[in-house]
Design a protein around this motif. Structure first.
Motif, PDB file in Angstrom:
ATOM      1  N   ARG A   7      -8.854 -10.904 -13.599  1.00  0.00           N
ATOM      2  CA  ARG A   7      -8.053 -11.992 -14.148  1.00  0.00           C
ATOM      3  C   ARG A   7      -6.552 -11.729 -14.192  1.00  0.00           C
ATOM      4  NH1 ARG A   7     -12.954 -11.756 -16.081  1.00  0.00           N
ATOM      5  NH2 ARG A   7     -14.116 -13.671 -16.502  1.00  0.00           N
ATOM      6  N   ILE A   8      -6.152 -10.507 -13.866  1.00  0.00           N
ATOM      7  CA  ILE A   8      -4.713 -10.215 -13.930  1.00  0.00           C
ATOM      8  C   ILE A   8      -4.173  -9.835 -12.557  1.00  0.00           C
ATOM      9  CG2 ILE A   8      -4.814  -9.398 -16.317  1.00  0.00           C
ATOM     10  CD1 ILE A   8      -4.484  -6.501 -14.984  1.00  0.00           C
ATOM     11  N   GLY A   9      -2.864  -9.997 -12.394  1.00  0.00           N
ATOM     12  CA  GLY A   9      -2.168  -9.450 -11.240  1.00  0.00           C
ATOM     13  C   GLY A   9      -1.248  -8.357 -11.736  1.00  0.00           C
ATOM     14  N   TYR A  10      -0.997  -7.363 -10.904  1.00  0.00           N
ATOM     15  CA  TYR A  10      -0.141  -6.256 -11.319  1.00  0.00           C
ATOM     16  C   TYR A  10       0.773  -5.873 -10.172  1.00  0.00           C
ATOM     17  CZ  TYR A  10       1.121  -1.370 -12.338  1.00  0.00           C
ATOM     18  OH  TYR A  10       1.787  -0.190 -12.521  1.00  0.00           O
ATOM     19  N   VAL A  11       2.064  -5.852 -10.440  1.00  0.00           N
ATOM     20  CA  VAL A  11       3.016  -5.435  -9.418  1.00  0.00           C
ATOM     21  C   VAL A  11       3.718  -4.184  -9.926  1.00  0.00           C
ATOM     22  CG1 VAL A  11       5.051  -6.091  -8.089  1.00  0.00           C
ATOM     23  CG2 VAL A  11       3.314  -7.808  -8.639  1.00  0.00           C
ATOM     24  N   ALA A  12       3.348  -3.046  -9.336  1.00  0.00           N
ATOM     25  CA  ALA A  12       3.880  -1.767  -9.793  1.00  0.00           C
ATOM     26  C   ALA A  12       5.341  -1.630  -9.394  1.00  0.00           C
ATOM     27  CB  ALA A  12       3.068  -0.621  -9.211  1.00  0.00           C
ATOM     28  N   GLN A  13       6.013  -0.751 -10.102  1.00  0.00           N
ATOM     29  CA  GLN A  13       7.430  -0.518  -9.868  1.00  0.00           C
ATOM     30  C   GLN A  13       7.706  -0.042  -8.448  1.00  0.00           C
ATOM     31  OE1 GLN A  13       8.911   2.069 -12.868  1.00  0.00           O
ATOM     32  NE2 GLN A  13      10.983   2.088 -12.074  1.00  0.00           N
ATOM     33  N   ASN A  14       6.823   0.817  -7.933  1.00  0.00           N
ATOM     34  CA  ASN A  14       7.090   1.369  -6.597  1.00  0.00           C
ATOM     35  C   ASN A  14       6.461   0.546  -5.472  1.00  0.00           C
ATOM     36  OD1 ASN A  14       4.692   2.165  -7.662  1.00  0.00           O
ATOM     37  ND2 ASN A  14       4.812   4.280  -7.003  1.00  0.00           N
ATOM     38  N   GLY A  15       6.069  -0.683  -5.751  1.00  0.00           N
ATOM     39  CA  GLY A  15       5.615  -1.569  -4.689  1.00  0.00           C
ATOM     40  C   GLY A  15       4.111  -1.671  -4.580  1.00  0.00           C
ATOM     41  N   THR A  16       3.667  -2.393  -3.539  1.00  0.00           N
ATOM     42  CA  THR A  16       2.228  -2.622  -3.389  1.00  0.00           C
ATOM     43  C   THR A  16       1.778  -2.461  -1.947  1.00  0.00           C
ATOM     44  OG1 THR A  16       2.594  -4.960  -2.966  1.00  0.00           O
ATOM     45  CG2 THR A  16       2.187  -4.348  -5.243  1.00  0.00           C
ATOM     46  N   THR A  17       2.731  -2.314  -1.013  1.00  0.00           N
ATOM     47  CA  THR A  17       2.347  -2.362   0.398  1.00  0.00           C
ATOM     48  C   THR A  17       2.755  -1.114   1.150  1.00  0.00           C
ATOM     49  OG1 THR A  17       4.432  -3.470   0.873  1.00  0.00           O
ATOM     50  CG2 THR A  17       2.497  -4.885   0.555  1.00  0.00           C
ATOM     51  N   SER A  18       2.012  -0.841   2.219  1.00  0.00           N
ATOM     52  CA  SER A  18       2.309   0.279   3.083  1.00  0.00           C
ATOM     53  C   SER A  18       3.394  -0.145   4.070  1.00  0.00           C
ATOM     54  CB  SER A  18       1.019   0.636   3.836  1.00  0.00           C
ATOM     55  OG  SER A  18       1.157   1.868   4.445  1.00  0.00           O
ATOM     56  N   PRO A  19       4.450   0.660   4.262  1.00  0.00           N
ATOM     57  CA  PRO A  19       5.536   0.205   5.136  1.00  0.00           C
ATOM     58  C   PRO A  19       5.075  -0.038   6.582  1.00  0.00           C
ATOM     59  CG  PRO A  19       5.886   2.479   4.392  1.00  0.00           C
ATOM     60  CD  PRO A  19       4.759   1.923   3.587  1.00  0.00           C
ATOM     61  N   GLU A  20       4.055   0.672   7.044  1.00  0.00           N
ATOM     62  CA  GLU A  20       3.618   0.513   8.436  1.00  0.00           C
ATOM     63  C   GLU A  20       2.721  -0.711   8.608  1.00  0.00           C
ATOM     64  OE1 GLU A  20       2.370   3.600   6.937  1.00  0.00           O
ATOM     65  OE2 GLU A  20       4.396   4.427   7.142  1.00  0.00           O
ATOM     66  N   ALA A  21       2.145  -1.207   7.513  1.00  0.00           N
ATOM     67  CA  ALA A  21       1.159  -2.282   7.631  1.00  0.00           C
ATOM     68  C   ALA A  21       1.835  -3.628   7.856  1.00  0.00           C
ATOM     69  CB  ALA A  21       0.305  -2.336   6.367  1.00  0.00           C
ATOM     70  N   LYS A  22       1.144  -4.484   8.615  1.00  0.00           N
ATOM     71  CA  LYS A  22       1.637  -5.848   8.789  1.00  0.00           C
ATOM     72  C   LYS A  22       1.416  -6.612   7.482  1.00  0.00           C
ATOM     73  CE  LYS A  22       2.277  -5.869  13.419  1.00  0.00           C
ATOM     74  NZ  LYS A  22       1.197  -5.799  14.396  1.00  0.00           N
ATOM     75  N   VAL A  23       2.336  -7.534   7.190  1.00  0.00           N
ATOM     76  CA  VAL A  23       2.262  -8.328   5.961  1.00  0.00           C
ATOM     77  C   VAL A  23       0.897  -9.009   5.833  1.00  0.00           C
ATOM     78  CG1 VAL A  23       3.195 -10.376   4.806  1.00  0.00           C
ATOM     79  CG2 VAL A  23       4.751  -8.684   5.813  1.00  0.00           C
ATOM     80  N   GLY A  24       0.449  -9.628   6.931  1.00  0.00           N
ATOM     81  CA  GLY A  24      -0.819 -10.363   6.896  1.00  0.00           C
ATOM     82  C   GLY A  24      -1.998  -9.464   6.578  1.00  0.00           C
ATOM     83  N   LEU A  25      -1.985  -8.258   7.143  1.00  0.00           N
ATOM     84  CA  LEU A  25      -3.094  -7.322   6.894  1.00  0.00           C
ATOM     85  C   LEU A  25      -3.173  -6.973   5.412  1.00  0.00           C
ATOM     86  CD1 LEU A  25      -5.300  -5.338   7.875  1.00  0.00           C
ATOM     87  CD2 LEU A  25      -3.495  -3.649   8.248  1.00  0.00           C
ATOM     88  N   GLU A  26      -2.009  -6.683   4.801  1.00  0.00           N
ATOM     89  CA  GLU A  26      -2.001  -6.310   3.388  1.00  0.00           C
ATOM     90  C   GLU A  26      -2.478  -7.469   2.516  1.00  0.00           C
ATOM     91  OE1 GLU A  26      -2.206  -3.385   3.301  1.00  0.00           O
ATOM     92  OE2 GLU A  26      -0.383  -2.344   2.687  1.00  0.00           O
ATOM     93  N   ILE A  27      -1.992  -8.668   2.827  1.00  0.00           N
ATOM     94  CA  ILE A  27      -2.360  -9.828   2.002  1.00  0.00           C
ATOM     95  C   ILE A  27      -3.864 -10.108   2.114  1.00  0.00           C
ATOM     96  CG2 ILE A  27      -2.125 -12.338   1.760  1.00  0.00           C
ATOM     97  CD1 ILE A  27       0.826 -12.037   2.348  1.00  0.00           C
ATOM     98  N   VAL A  28      -4.375 -10.157   3.354  1.00  0.00           N
ATOM     99  CA  VAL A  28      -5.780 -10.520   3.539  1.00  0.00           C
ATOM    100  C   VAL A  28      -6.698  -9.429   2.976  1.00  0.00           C
ATOM    101  CG1 VAL A  28      -7.588 -10.923   5.253  1.00  0.00           C
ATOM    102  CG2 VAL A  28      -5.373 -12.060   5.495  1.00  0.00           C
ATOM    103  N   SER A  29      -6.389  -8.152   3.243  1.00  0.00           N
ATOM    104  CA  SER A  29      -7.291  -7.102   2.752  1.00  0.00           C
ATOM    105  C   SER A  29      -7.280  -7.056   1.221  1.00  0.00           C
ATOM    106  CB  SER A  29      -6.929  -5.741   3.346  1.00  0.00           C
ATOM    107  OG  SER A  29      -5.687  -5.299   2.866  1.00  0.00           O
ATOM    108  N   HIS A  30      -6.109  -7.323   0.638  1.00  0.00           N
ATOM    109  CA  HIS A  30      -6.013  -7.329  -0.820  1.00  0.00           C
ATOM    110  C   HIS A  30      -6.846  -8.477  -1.397  1.00  0.00           C
ATOM    111  CE1 HIS A  30      -4.324  -6.313  -4.652  1.00  0.00           C
ATOM    112  NE2 HIS A  30      -3.765  -7.487  -4.817  1.00  0.00           N
ATOM    113  N   ALA A  31      -6.721  -9.644  -0.797  1.00  0.00           N
ATOM    114  CA  ALA A  31      -7.473 -10.809  -1.277  1.00  0.00           C
ATOM    115  C   ALA A  31      -8.977 -10.577  -1.133  1.00  0.00           C
ATOM    116  CB  ALA A  31      -7.051 -12.058  -0.494  1.00  0.00           C
ATOM    117  N   GLU A  32      -9.370  -9.940  -0.031  1.00  0.00           N
ATOM    118  CA  GLU A  32     -10.801  -9.686   0.198  1.00  0.00           C
ATOM    119  C   GLU A  32     -11.399  -8.799  -0.904  1.00  0.00           C
ATOM    120  OE1 GLU A  32     -12.342  -9.680   4.597  1.00  0.00           O
ATOM    121  OE2 GLU A  32     -10.524  -8.474   4.496  1.00  0.00           O
TER     122      GLU A  32
END
Lengths: 324, 253
Positions: free
Chosen positions: A88-113
């Motif tokens: 039920r919550i979202g969390y955005v950590a101070q040091n980010g959420t994504t891998s610099p090498e990963a494509k934006v779409g990959l991070e979004i879709v895998s996270h949602a899955e």
């Protein structure tokens, strides 16, 4: 249940404590925190570095188990149902959420899955959120190729992909240039206004807390030291800061006497030809003050009235500056 | 099963990231091929030295290289988890409802798939040089590489996430790597060693795994050494996966 929780309450914590074992012994990072957050607000959690902000936040998002105390987050018990909280919550950590090498779409879709959202739906929601955060066209770019401000907005998109009722932002604007910060703030307001999501954010920037939050919690040394709206907290400071510059230091004794005669004046300090004191409603005091000084044969060459800032509030509440 | 579903999601993400930048897969592949090409021919000259097992020298040499690939293909993945942790990816995943074990299992699965591809290429090159074993032996070799790769990858993730510092992980791995290579008989069979050294190597589980694979490559499957080697590999893999999951769980304690 004897302890009735209002349906409008989204976070309710009682006596949250966290101690860490270190080589020097036990350290109490958070010493018993009570807090209540209402639905649909932006709540700023303000305190200097090391005050216990991040530790409290990590307990509320299930990243750290409290040593003592309990909390209900979006209706789920923190200890007994951490998975329910996570859904039920979202969390955005101070040091980010994504891998610099990963494509934006990959991070979004895998996270949602990981929240059980099917790929097609994840993509649809992702593109929509990216658009809302002015990030159109970044789907196939690598996260590391985005600017600091874009990357931070992407982090928030990640935190919102499963449509949580409550999102935690840890130091959202740290490291951003002033323009990106202002832009990020308007997006954070949009999260509440457009999506109706409750936002709980930590910051050690006074201007951020002041401009964004409906409600403020001030933490210092692992305890909440004040709570209320920014205006409430500012009214706790005795008054506005008055600064008068005199033509010569010789006039100072007379000027001090005049200042002390002002109703409600306090903290009168002089340094060279500069006189400082605090007084309620400074703007209304000023004309009379200058008239009285003139009657005493003193002519100020400069006068300034400053409204109290949250910086002053923090200083008044804790006796130390936020920068210490 | 949500654990399997989550594992698959984490695997897919990790795999796509590896495919997007295959440089590391290729670098990981070049090293064992260099061993085959540059060191293998030397070994064939030694096949008559006392203590060297009988038969085709390649059948003695390739099992060692495969075990080495399994160990070191997995051992260095911990550096990746440190950089993932630093960029916030680990915490981000920890705050989702995903099973903790899936967060490590998905990544281990990716490493195992990469390793298997590398192993197949290595075997193909070795066959070109003179390796001569039945397909069933090759399949068993891949099973052993899978077990070892999974074990070391899980162990490396556990160490990386526990230490959270490349500067601490690197010396740890280097300290472990050298005795493992020397004492497991990867390069030269321990049967050539003096007695005391053989006894020391007996306590190194990887030596028994190399021995098991060498036996298989010489056409012996139903011998005790094969059971011991594979049994050790299996137990070791389970232990490391369990440990890895514990370290992931302990992150939120």
């Amino acid at each position: 249940m004897t302890d009735q929780i209002s349906t409008d309450t989204i976070i309710r914590a009682r006596g949250l404590k966290r101690t860490f074992k270190t080589r020097g012994g036990m350290v109490e990072a958070v010493k018993g925190i009570d807090l209540t957050v209402e639905r649909g607000r932006i709540v700023g959690f303000l305190g200097p570095n090391g005050a216990g902000k991040s530790t409290t936040l990590k307990m509320l998002v299930t990243l750290l188990t409290p040593t003592e105390g309990q909390a209900t987050v979006v209706g789920c018990d923190l200890r007994n149902d951490p998975v329910g909280v996570r859904r039920r919550i979202g969390y955005v950590a101070q040091n980010g959420t994504t891998s610099p090498e990963a494509k934006v779409g990959l991070e979004i879709v895998s996270h949602a899955e990981l929240y059980g959202i099917p790929r097609a739906e994840a993509r649809r929601r992702g593109e929509e959120l990216l658009g809302a955060f002015d990030l159109d066209g970044v789907w196939t770019r690598t996260c590391g190729s985005l600017s600091g401000g874009q990357r931070r907005r992407l982090d928030i998109v990640m935190g919102l992909i499963h449509r949580p009722e409550l999102v935690f932002l840890d130091e959202p604007s740290t490291g951003l240039d002033p323009q990106s910060r202002a832009n990020l703030w308007s997006h954070i307001r949009g999260v509440r206004d457009r999506l109706g999501t409750t936002v709980f954010l930590t910051t050690h920037y006074m201007d951020e807390a002041d401009s964004l939050s409906d409600n403020l919690l001030v933490i210092d040394h692992g305890k909440i030291v004040a709570e209320g709206t920014s205006a409430d907290l500012k009214s706790r400071v005795r008054g506005d800061a008055m600064t008068l510059t005199l033509r010569s230091p010789d006039q100072m004794p007379g000027a001090v006497a005049v200042a002390q005669a002002v109703a409600g004046a306090g903290n009168v300090q002089s340094e060279g030809n500069v006189l400082r004191f605090q007084a309620p409603n400074g703007a209304m005091v000023l004309p009379g003050l200058i008239r009285d000084l003139g009657a005493a044969g003193i002519e100020p060459i400069g006068a300034e009235v400053a409204r109290p800032t949250l910086e002053d509030v923090f200083l008044t509440l804790t006796g130390r500056s936020l920068r210490d | 099963m949500t654990v399997l579903r989550d594992t698959w999601i984490v695997f897919k993400r990790a795999m796509l990231l590896s495919l997007q930048n295959p440089a590391w897969v290729i670098i990981g592949l070049i090293q064992p091929i260099l061993y085959i090409v540059l060191f293998g021919p030397l070994l064939t000259q030694m096949a008559n030295v006392p203590g060297f097992p009988p038969g085709n020298a390649w059948n003695v040499f390739v099992p060692g290289i495969l075990v080495q690939l399994g160990i070191f293909g997995g051992a260095f993945v911990g550096f990746g988890i440190i950089s993932e942790w630093r960029s916030g990816v680990i915490d981000r995943m920890m705050v989702t409802p995903a099973a903790r074990s899936a967060l490590i299992a998905g990544r281990v699965l990716r490493d195992v798939v990469v390793l298997l591809v590398q192993s197949v290429v290595l075997i193909a090159v070795a066959i070109g040089f003179g390796l001569d074993v039945p397909v069933s032996a090759l399949l068993l070799a891949l099973v052993l590489v899978t077990l070892l790769g999974a074990a070391f990858s899980a162990l490396s993730y556990a160490a990386g996430l526990a230490l959270k510092s490349e500067d601490a992980l690197a010396p740890l791995l280097n300290t472990l790597a050298l005795p493992i290579v020397l004492l497991s008989g990867i390069l030269l069979p321990m049967s050539m060693a003096p007695m005391w050294l053989q006894h020391v190597s007996d306590v190194v589980p990887f030596k028994h795994m190399v021995d098991a694979l060498r036996a298989i490559f010489q056409g012996q499957i139903w011998v005790a050494s094969v059971g011991i080697g594979f049994g050790l590999a299996f137990v070791f893999a389970i232990l490391c996966l369990w440990l890895g999951t514990q370290v992931f769980r302990s992150q939120t304690r």
